[in-house]
Design an enzyme around this catalytic site. Structure first.
Site, PDB file in Angstrom:
ATOM      1  N   CYS A 117     -24.178  25.939 -16.428  1.00 52.32           N
ATOM      2  CA  CYS A 117     -24.923  24.974 -15.624  1.00 52.32           C
ATOM      3  C   CYS A 117     -23.683  24.311 -14.447  1.00 52.32           C
ATOM      4  O   CYS A 117     -23.902  23.640 -13.554  1.00 52.32           O
ATOM      5  CB  CYS A 117     -25.047  23.400 -16.406  1.00 52.32           C
ATOM      6  SG  CYS A 117     -26.241  23.871 -17.667  1.00 52.32           S
ATOM      7  N   HIS A 259     -25.300  18.102 -11.383  1.00 53.52           N
ATOM      8  CA  HIS A 259     -25.953  18.881 -12.274  1.00 53.52           C
ATOM      9  C   HIS A 259     -27.018  18.005 -12.774  1.00 53.52           C
ATOM     10  O   HIS A 259     -26.745  16.899 -13.460  1.00 53.52           O
ATOM     11  CB  HIS A 259     -25.093  19.647 -13.209  1.00 53.52           C
ATOM     12  CG  HIS A 259     -25.942  20.131 -14.585  1.00 53.52           C
ATOM     13  ND1 HIS A 259     -27.200  21.071 -14.252  1.00 53.52           N
ATOM     14  CD2 HIS A 259     -25.905  20.156 -15.810  1.00 53.52           C
ATOM     15  CE1 HIS A 259     -27.710  21.444 -15.227  1.00 53.52           C
ATOM     16  NE2 HIS A 259     -26.874  20.875 -16.258  1.00 53.52           N
ATOM     17  N   ASN A 289     -33.733  20.088 -16.587  1.00 50.44           N
ATOM     18  CA  ASN A 289     -32.329  20.624 -16.480  1.00 50.44           C
ATOM     19  C   ASN A 289     -32.554  22.273 -16.122  1.00 50.44           C
ATOM     20  O   ASN A 289     -32.955  22.865 -17.036  1.00 50.44           O
ATOM     21  CB  ASN A 289     -31.616  20.319 -17.649  1.00 50.44           C
ATOM     22  CG  ASN A 289     -30.104  21.191 -17.537  1.00 50.44           C
ATOM     23  OD1 ASN A 289     -29.953  22.151 -16.824  1.00 50.44           O
ATOM     24  ND2 ASN A 289     -29.534  20.572 -18.537  1.00 50.44           N
TER      25      ASN A 289
HETATM   26  O1  UT7 Z   1     -26.864  21.160 -18.776  1.00 56.54           O
HETATM   27  C1  UT7 Z   1     -26.144  21.109 -20.130  1.00 56.54           C
HETATM   28  C2  UT7 Z   1     -25.448  19.572 -20.069  1.00 56.54           C
HETATM   29  N1  UT7 Z   1     -26.266  19.062 -21.261  1.00 56.54           N
HETATM   30  C3  UT7 Z   1     -26.266  17.835 -21.285  1.00 56.54           C
HETATM   31  O2  UT7 Z   1     -25.664  16.968 -20.308  1.00 56.54           O
HETATM   32  C4  UT7 Z   1     -26.876  17.128 -22.361  1.00 56.54           C
HETATM   33  C5  UT7 Z   1     -26.230  15.852 -22.585  1.00 56.54           C
HETATM   34  N2  UT7 Z   1     -26.791  14.940 -23.783  1.00 56.54           N
HETATM   35  C6  UT7 Z   1     -27.735  14.314 -23.461  1.00 56.54           C
HETATM   36  O3  UT7 Z   1     -28.557  14.287 -22.356  1.00 56.54           O
HETATM   37  C7  UT7 Z   1     -28.416  13.484 -24.651  1.00 56.54           C
HETATM   38  O4  UT7 Z   1     -27.488  13.461 -25.780  1.00 56.54           O
HETATM   39  C8  UT7 Z   1     -29.803  13.869 -25.206  1.00 56.54           C
HETATM   40  C9  UT7 Z   1     -30.773  13.599 -24.322  1.00 56.54           C
HETATM   41  C10 UT7 Z   1     -29.793  15.293 -25.541  1.00 56.54           C
HETATM   42  C11 UT7 Z   1     -29.998  13.227 -26.430  1.00 56.54           C
HETATM   43  O5  UT7 Z   1     -30.074  12.035 -26.340  1.00 56.54           O
HETATM   44  P1  UT7 Z   1     -29.394  10.839 -27.486  1.00 56.54           P
HETATM   45  O6  UT7 Z   1     -29.493   9.500 -26.880  1.00 56.54           O
HETATM   46  O7  UT7 Z   1     -27.880  11.414 -27.356  1.00 56.54           O
HETATM   47  O8  UT7 Z   1     -30.334  11.089 -28.701  1.00 56.54           O
HETATM   48  P2  UT7 Z   1     -29.473  11.591 -30.055  1.00 56.54           P
HETATM   49  O9  UT7 Z   1     -29.357  12.963 -30.123  1.00 56.54           O
HETATM   50  O10 UT7 Z   1     -28.493  10.798 -30.597  1.00 56.54           O
HETATM   51  O11 UT7 Z   1     -30.975  11.355 -30.985  1.00 56.54           O
HETATM   52  C12 UT7 Z   1     -31.376  10.064 -31.316  1.00 56.54           C
HETATM   53  C13 UT7 Z   1     -32.689  10.136 -32.057  1.00 56.54           C
HETATM   54  C14 UT7 Z   1     -32.546  10.977 -33.201  1.00 56.54           C
HETATM   55  O12 UT7 Z   1     -33.312  10.390 -34.349  1.00 56.54           O
HETATM   56  P3  UT7 Z   1     -32.623   9.568 -35.545  1.00 56.54           P
HETATM   57  O13 UT7 Z   1     -31.561  10.528 -36.092  1.00 56.54           O
HETATM   58  O14 UT7 Z   1     -31.933   8.505 -34.977  1.00 56.54           O
HETATM   59  O15 UT7 Z   1     -33.683   9.311 -36.423  1.00 56.54           O
HETATM   60  C15 UT7 Z   1     -33.286  12.259 -32.945  1.00 56.54           C
HETATM   61  O16 UT7 Z   1     -33.534  13.012 -34.041  1.00 56.54           O
HETATM   62  O17 UT7 Z   1     -33.629  10.885 -31.355  1.00 56.54           O
HETATM   63  C16 UT7 Z   1     -34.459  11.913 -31.856  1.00 56.54           C
HETATM   64  N3  UT7 Z   1     -34.967  12.694 -31.072  1.00 56.54           N
HETATM   65  C17 UT7 Z   1     -35.904  12.676 -30.732  1.00 56.54           C
HETATM   66  N4  UT7 Z   1     -36.956  12.121 -30.724  1.00 56.54           N
HETATM   67  C18 UT7 Z   1     -38.151  12.386 -30.092  1.00 56.54           C
HETATM   68  C19 UT7 Z   1     -34.105  13.856 -30.756  1.00 56.54           C
HETATM   69  N5  UT7 Z   1     -34.721  14.400 -29.596  1.00 56.54           N
HETATM   70  C20 UT7 Z   1     -36.046  13.981 -29.779  1.00 56.54           C
HETATM   71  C21 UT7 Z   1     -37.311  14.131 -29.149  1.00 56.54           C
HETATM   72  N6  UT7 Z   1     -38.287  13.133 -29.244  1.00 56.54           N
HETATM   73  N7  UT7 Z   1     -37.165  15.190 -28.061  1.00 56.54           N
END
Ligand code: UT7
Length: 334
Positions: A117, A259, A289
């Protein structure tokens, strides 16, 4: 004017191309256990474009480059160098030469550059070095990715984030005004595990004690929270460093072009730097993305909308797998 006897350069055209097919969050929630509410509130993404089986990286990247050359008013035969920033080539040996052929850029040398990226920003700095040394006059830089090929469509933590697309710019040597103001690039391979698309070896015995590895690539895996924290900490730092090198202050920046990974990252970085929201370029709602394509795709949209004007100062910053991150500061137009 270019400083210290350096050859100056200008970014004189932009173009983009996205696949025809769109998939919004609602439709994606039929594929994996997710919802429009979750995706939109956590990322700002509402839809993405996906390359169909008949589309290729070559086709969308060529289209983006053609559009950029047309805006620049530069014939393909005058291009000296084509740089393709991608992690998803049609051919592991490289796709840039195929694009050279499609464009009819007969005089151009062409090669791929991989920095995930961050690829477009790394590519911009690479292009600038070739121009500054006097080696090449006109460069087409393309950022293009089809990550839908490598996403695990059963993994809701990653598949909701990515989309496919291509963007391009034309950079040209100019004695009049130097539009490339500063940059800073960084890498940290110790954090490679937190975001990768790694080769998975599959041993195959040939004869006697001789075995080779005939594997394939894993789908994308990412520790989202780790990458989020990394981006929010490192991106402001690298931008501040690039500003320092360019002898500029934050208030001299017209546009922040990050990005397009997550709207929350854009907001947090802008906040840390004290850049107001109306200077932050964002189009991830429509495209998700798109990896190396995200910066030139967003740039092309704001240029064509007329919001970015000739002479505007833009700070672009890419971040992602490697890990890699970087910032480049440039002025738009000739
Ligand atoms: O291009 C490379 C650069 N990439 C990035 O910059 C990505 C950086 N990271 C992010 O943007 C965020 O960390 C994400 C968008 C990937 C995830 O968001 P988050 O607020 O960090 O969520 P999380 O991973 O902490 O997940 C929170 C909850 C989890 O459930 P529990 O364990 O709290 O019950 C996940 O299982 O959300 C759940 N979850 C979802 N629920 C519905 C994870 N993905 C999904 C989904 N739909 N798609």
């Amino acid at each position: 004017m270019a400083q210290d006897g350096n050859i100056g350069l200008a970014i004189i055209g932009s173009g983009s191309s996205v696949p025809l097919l769109g998939l919004d969050n609602q439709a994606l929630s039929q594929v994996v256990d997710t919802s429009d509410e979750w995706i939109a509130s956590r990322t700002g993404i509402r839809s993405r474009r996906l390359a169909s089986p008949v589309e290729s990286l070559r086709s969308i990247a060529t289209e983006a480059a053609k559009n950029a050359l047309e805006m620049a008013g530069v014939p393909a035969a005058e291009v000296d160098l084509i740089l393709l920033a991608t992690s998803t080539p049609d051919d592991l040996f490289g796709t840039a030469c195929q694009i050279q052929a499609s464009l009819g850029a007969t005089q151009a040398v062409a090669f791929d550059l991989t920095a995930a990226c961050s690829g477009f920003v790394f590519g911009m700095v690479t292009a600038a070095q070739f121009i500054r040394t006097g080696a090449y006059k006109t460069v087409v830089l393309i950022g293009a990715d089809i990550l839908s090929r490598w996403v695990d469509w059963g993994d809701r933590r990653t598949c909701v984030l990515f989309g496919d697309g291509a963007g391009a710019v034309v950079l040209q040597a100019t004695p009049a005004r130097d539009g490339f103001l500063g940059f800073e690039l960084r890498s940290d391979g110790t954090l490679n595990h937190s975001l990768n698309l790694a080769y998975q070896p599959q041993p195959q015995a040939l004869t006697g004690g001789v075995a080779v590895s005939q594997g394939t690539f894993h789908p994308i895996t990412m520790n989202g929270q780790e990458i989020y924290r990394f981006a929010v900490k490192k991106v402001p730092e690298v931008i501040e460093k690039a500003l320092f090198r360019a002898n500029l202050t934050v208030d001299q920046i017209d546009w922040l072009l990050l990005h397009q990974a997550n709207q929350r990252i854009l907001d947090a970085v802008a906040d840390r730097l004290g850049i107001p929201a109306d200077k932050v370029i964002s189009n991830m709602a429509a495209y998700g993305n798109t990896s190396a394509a995200s910066i030139p795709l967003a740039l092309d949209e704001v240029v064509r909308s007329g919001n970015v004007r000739v002479g505007d100062t833009i700070v672009a910053s890419g971040f992602g797998a490697g890990l890699s991150w970087g910032a480049a500061i440039f002025q738009w137009g000739r």
